[in-house]
Design an enzyme around this catalytic site. Structure first.
Site, short mmCIF file in Angstrom:
data_model
loop_
_atom_site.label_atom_id
_atom_site.label_comp_id
_atom_site.label_asym_id
_atom_site.label_seq_id
_atom_site.Cartn_x
_atom_site.Cartn_y
_atom_site.Cartn_z
N GLU A 1 -2.18 -15.87 -3.33
CA GLU A 1 -1.81 -14.77 -4.22
C GLU A 1 -1.28 -15.35 -5.53
O GLU A 1 -0.56 -16.35 -5.52
CB GLU A 1 -0.74 -13.89 -3.54
CG GLU A 1 -0.03 -12.90 -4.43
CD GLU A 1 -0.96 -11.84 -4.99
OE1 GLU A 1 -0.89 -11.59 -6.21
OE2 GLU A 1 -1.75 -11.27 -4.21
N TYR B 1 -6.01 -12.59 -2.23
CA TYR B 1 -5.25 -11.49 -2.87
C TYR B 1 -4.25 -10.93 -1.87
O TYR B 1 -4.14 -9.72 -1.67
CB TYR B 1 -6.18 -10.37 -3.34
CG TYR B 1 -7.42 -10.78 -4.08
CD1 TYR B 1 -7.39 -10.98 -5.46
CD2 TYR B 1 -8.64 -10.94 -3.43
CE1 TYR B 1 -8.55 -11.34 -6.16
CE2 TYR B 1 -9.80 -11.30 -4.10
CZ TYR B 1 -9.75 -11.50 -5.47
OH TYR B 1 -10.88 -11.84 -6.15
N CYS C 1 -10.72 -0.63 -3.22
CA CYS C 1 -10.21 0.67 -3.63
C CYS C 1 -11.08 1.30 -4.72
O CYS C 1 -10.69 2.30 -5.32
CB CYS C 1 -8.76 0.56 -4.10
SG CYS C 1 -8.52 -0.53 -5.51
N GLN D 1 0.83 -1.20 0.00
CA GLN D 1 0.00 0.00 0.00
C GLN D 1 0.87 1.26 0.00
O GLN D 1 1.87 1.35 0.72
CB GLN D 1 -0.92 0.01 1.23
CG GLN D 1 -2.00 -1.05 1.21
CD GLN D 1 -3.19 -0.65 0.37
OE1 GLN D 1 -3.16 0.33 -0.36
NE2 GLN D 1 -4.26 -1.44 0.44
N ASP E 1 -8.97 -8.40 -0.63
CA ASP E 1 -8.51 -7.08 -1.06
C ASP E 1 -8.22 -7.15 -2.55
O ASP E 1 -7.07 -7.16 -2.98
CB ASP E 1 -7.25 -6.71 -0.26
CG ASP E 1 -6.83 -5.27 -0.50
OD1 ASP E 1 -7.51 -4.55 -1.26
OD2 ASP E 1 -5.79 -4.85 0.05
#
Length: 477
Positions: free
Chosen positions: A266, A245, A341, A216, A314
């Site tokens: 992932e 994720y 997001c 991030q 996420d």
């Protein structure tokens, strides 16, 4: 016709990265709050947005594209909105200041070393991009020189001069991208200085960050986001958790001590490699990471009869694919903590989950991860609604006896719990404020001001979350 320049940023009208450079920060937050509420209010309660105290220079990952412009020579900056024309940028309101200085130094050294900027049309030139990553807590700095070929002329001298100007640089890499593509990084990397990665500390855990790792960009707000995620997960130490994720494992590792088992999945192999290293370096023995598609992995778990209590997800800006959502419904965790997001794709996924399964959105909290831009992060708690066991009943607060909750722990016990687990002290006044917000009615006149006009210090968000954690530990909320 060229757009009018703004007062805060001279290129804001050209680059398109910031929509709100001349908008007061409180108004920015109001705009974003309304946007999230309009999209999510039909699914459940949307809490107030969490903003930043210092909303500038928050980006710890800074990218600059290089080009040659007549009259200026080698310039660095960003692509103009909806084009591949380079807008020269000397400094940016969003970017880490030190990263900006380093990019400026690379630009000047390129001129003195006669290194030509890459031309996208002709394919001629060498220096395409520079990527700088800064560890917010550690101060470690990575510089990635993205070149059109693997040979950097006078490489040793170039490195020596750059490090002389910026001794805080801890590693430098060459990334080779010789394809006609809009992607910044190519497949080949060469470490030419330092260890080839940086480390940072987030939520008390140490993380290895490679050039291609997702991490991030706003470390301050990420800690706020992850604290809220942990609060929504309601972990007791008995749960099996999936971090979908997962990237380099930041979310999963930040909650590992509160869970029985954490499984991270992932697709990016570089990120998984870093996640495994991060688990070992943090001594997390109850965490495993797998390289796989998240939807396929959950489907395989369901087919094997595995049980999952909590799923953190996420996904990218495009949201989750239907295959993943179907797998999520099939594995049927008790709680889903969805970090998004992009509010529009979040609303789309919520519609699918609430209509095609027994999940409902309990609560959503927007977090301003990207001040001055249109970007907004949101975190949502979904829980399983067992329709055969639940009956909706409306009660007035005056009809409820909340003294039982109030009596479960004394103020001193709450203070001691917070101090023991965080090292921070909280006052009786702050505890009273948080209890009132949580609907725990105080006895008459307890810790209240003598006059309505009396001014009292307000509990900070950080301490509010810690007190809520203590109240949850004592089963008061």
């Amino acid at each position: 016709m060229e757009k009018k320049k703004t007062g805060v940023c001279p290129v804001a009208g050209k680059c398109g990265g910031c929509r709100y450079t001349d908008t007061p920060y409180k108004k920015q937050l109001k705009i974003k709050q309304e946007r999230v509420e309009n999209l999510l209010k039909e699914y459940g309660r949307v809490k107030s947005i969490i903003g930043m105290e210092e909303p500038a220079h928050y980006r710890n990952k800074v990218h600059a594209v290089f080009a040659f412009q007549k009259g200026k020579g080698v310039v660095s900056g960003i692509y103009q909105e909806k084009s591949h024309r380079v807008v020269a940028v000397e400094g940016c309101l969003l970017e880490n200041g030190k990263a900006g200085e380093i990019i400026g130094s690379v630009r000047e050294l390129a001129k003195s070393f006669k290194i030509k900027a890459y031309d996208e049309d002709s394919g001629y030139g060498l220096l395409r991009h520079v990527l700088v990553r800064v560890g917010h807590a550690t101060g470690e700095i990575m510089v990635v020189l993205v070149l059109g070929s693997p040979i950097l002329p006078s490489k040793k001298n170039f490195i020596r001069e750059l490090c002389k100007l910026h001794p805080e640089i801890t590693t430098i890499l060459i990334n080779v991208n010789n394809k006609k593509t809009s992607m910044v990084l190519g497949d080949r990397e060469q470490v030419i200085y330092g260890k080839g990665y940086i480390e940072d500390v987030l939520c008390g855990k140490r993380f290895k960050i490679s050039a291609k790792s997702f991490y991030q960009v706003n470390a301050v707000q990420t800690e706020t986001l992850y604290r809220k995620a942990a609060q929504y997960a309601k972990l007791t130490g008995k749960e099996t958790v999936v971090d979908a994720y997962c990237g380099i494992g930041t979310i999963g590792l930040s909650v590992a001590e509160r869970a029985k088992k954490v499984i991270g999945v992932e697709l990016n192999k570089d990120a998984v490699r870093d996640a495994v290293v991060n688990a070992k370096s943090n001594g997390a023995k109850n965490v495993d990471f797998y390289q796989n598609d998240a939807g396929r992995f959950l489907t395989q778990m369901a087919e094997a009869g595995e049980k999952v209590d909590v799923v953190f997800m996420d996904p990218p800006r495009s949201g989750s694919k239907k295959e993943f959502l179907d797998a999520l419904i099939r594995i049927s965790p008790k709680r889903i903590v969805y970090i998004s997001c992009e509010p529009e794709t979040l609303a789309r996924d919520l519609q699918y989950l609430t209509k095609n399964s027994g999940y409902r959105m309990e609560e959503a909290t927007p977090v301003d991860m990207f001040p001055f831009t249109e970007g907004i992060e949101s975190i949502v708690l979904l829980s399983k609604l067992h329709t055969k066991q639940n009956i909706e009943v409306e009660l007035e607060m005056s009809e409820m006896d909340l003294t039982a909750a109030e009596s479960k722990a004394t103020y001193e016990e709450i203070k001691d719990y917070v101090l023991e687990h965080t090292g921070l002290k909280v006052s009786s006044l702050y505890i009273a404020q948080v209890k009132q917000k949580c609907g725990i009615i105080e006895r008459a006149n307890y810790n209240l001001p003598k006059s309505e006009k009396s001014r009292q210090p307000k509990c900070s968000l950080e301490k509010e979350l810690l007190i809520e954690d203590a109240l949850r530990h004592f089963k008061m909320i």
